[in-house]
Design an enzyme around this catalytic site. Structure first.
Site, PDB file in Angstrom:
ATOM      1  N   LYS A 275      59.855  32.097  39.580  1.00 59.20           N
ATOM      2  CA  LYS A 275      59.892  33.077  38.492  1.00 59.20           C
ATOM      3  C   LYS A 275      58.602  33.054  37.676  1.00 59.20           C
ATOM      4  CE  LYS A 275      64.009  34.966  39.040  1.00 59.20           C
ATOM      5  NZ  LYS A 275      65.189  34.668  38.214  1.00 59.20           N
TER       6      LYS A 275
ATOM      7  N   ARG B  20      69.717  29.030  43.360  1.00 55.94           N
ATOM      8  CA  ARG B  20      69.285  30.166  44.186  1.00 55.94           C
ATOM      9  C   ARG B  20      67.769  30.072  44.352  1.00 55.94           C
ATOM     10  NH1 ARG B  20      67.502  35.480  43.371  1.00 55.94           N
ATOM     11  NH2 ARG B  20      68.298  37.001  44.893  1.00 55.94           N
TER      12      ARG B  20
END
Length: 287
Positions: free
Chosen positions: A230, A264
């Site tokens: 991210k 995830r």
């Protein structure tokens, strides 16, 4: 004296997802041209299926197939286009894998078709809010559902996000979405929650979600955590998305120590090892 580990078994079509022990790895399989990290990586259904099977071999208990980018600023695609991308891949995986297949979508039509093709989890970044038919679709399918916290649409969520009290607001908003799901007839045992790293969050918010992830246990549902590659990692390290594995490993370690049930990730092999070591260090559940 160690605390007993709570048995957590999420009902799925044709089975259960056991989340009582070591956190499970959910492998990200994006079949999109524009996802922030791996968009356009798979040029054919066969390549995408092969990558899914590779992730299973690397330790992914769940394969999360997505056909629409949810990166900040992304624009929606039609349900027909999304189905064209994901359904052949899900069908191909369902014939070959023992891993649980998840579909990453906010559209009820896609969810219905995906479950019919072999998916057993619906991972909805809008927590059933974008499509008024989604809750009914999930209920009738018998699939489990991941309700993720997100502020605004994917196109606008990173335009000056603000919280007066991050956790009070996040917990209240996720509680409301859980109540909406249960009110639509979805079995609460089928619900998982995701705090939504990077979805309408500032750097300080993303870091706080790691520090205090265990507060989400108060919602009473298993926690999915998705920090992989991210932008907050890039902000801290300067690394481009493809080079954020070490930063992701740090985030996954903290998530495991703070009680996440599912992580995830893109880099399944590496993060499976991270999960194994962090879980061994953590020992019995810390609550």
């Amino acid at each position: 004296m160690p605390h007993p580990v709570k048995a957590i078994r999420v009902p799925l079509p044709g089975g259960v997802l056991d989340l009582s022990g070591r956190p499970l790895v959910m492998g990200i399989l994006n079949v999109t041209p524009d996802s922030f990290s791996d968009g356009g990586a798979f040029r054919s259904v066969e390549e995408a299926v092969a990558r899914g099977l590779e992730m299973e071999a690397e330790g992914a208990a769940i394969l999360d197939v997505g056909g629409e980018s949810s990166r900040p600023g992304s624009l929606p695609v039609s349900a027909d286009e999304e189905m064209r991308r994901v359904i052949p891949v899900i069908r191909g995986l369902a014939a070959k894998t023992k891993s649980v297949i998840s579909v990453d979508t906010t559209k009820s039509a896609v969810a219905v078709a995906a479950v019919a093709a072999g998916a057993r989890i619906v991972n909805d970044t809008s927590a059933l809010a974008d499509d008024p038919e989604m809750a009914a679709a999930v209920r009738s399918s018998g699939a489990a559902v991941v309700l993720m916290h997100r502020r605004g649409s994917t196109a606008t969520m990173q335009e000056s996000p603000h919280y007066d009290d991050l956790f009070d607001e996040l917990l209240a908003e996720l509680s409301e979405r859980i109540a909406a799901a249960e009110g639509a007839g979805i079995d609460p045992e089928r619900i998982l929650v995701d705090p939504g790293i990077g979805f309408g969050k500032r750097l300080c918010d993303n870091l706080a979600l790691h520090r205090h992830l265990d507060r989400l246990r108060g919602l009473g549902r298993p926690i999915v955590f998705g920090p992989s590659r991210k932008s907050f990692i890039g902000t801290l390290t300067g690394a481009p998305p493809a080079d954020r594995a070490f930063g992701t490993a740090a985030a996954v370690t903290v998530a495991v120590l703070r009680g996440a049930h599912v992580v995830r990730v893109h880099d399944v092999k590496e993060m499976r090892e991270v999960v194994e070591v962090a879980y061994a260090i953590r020992g019995e559940a810390p609550w």
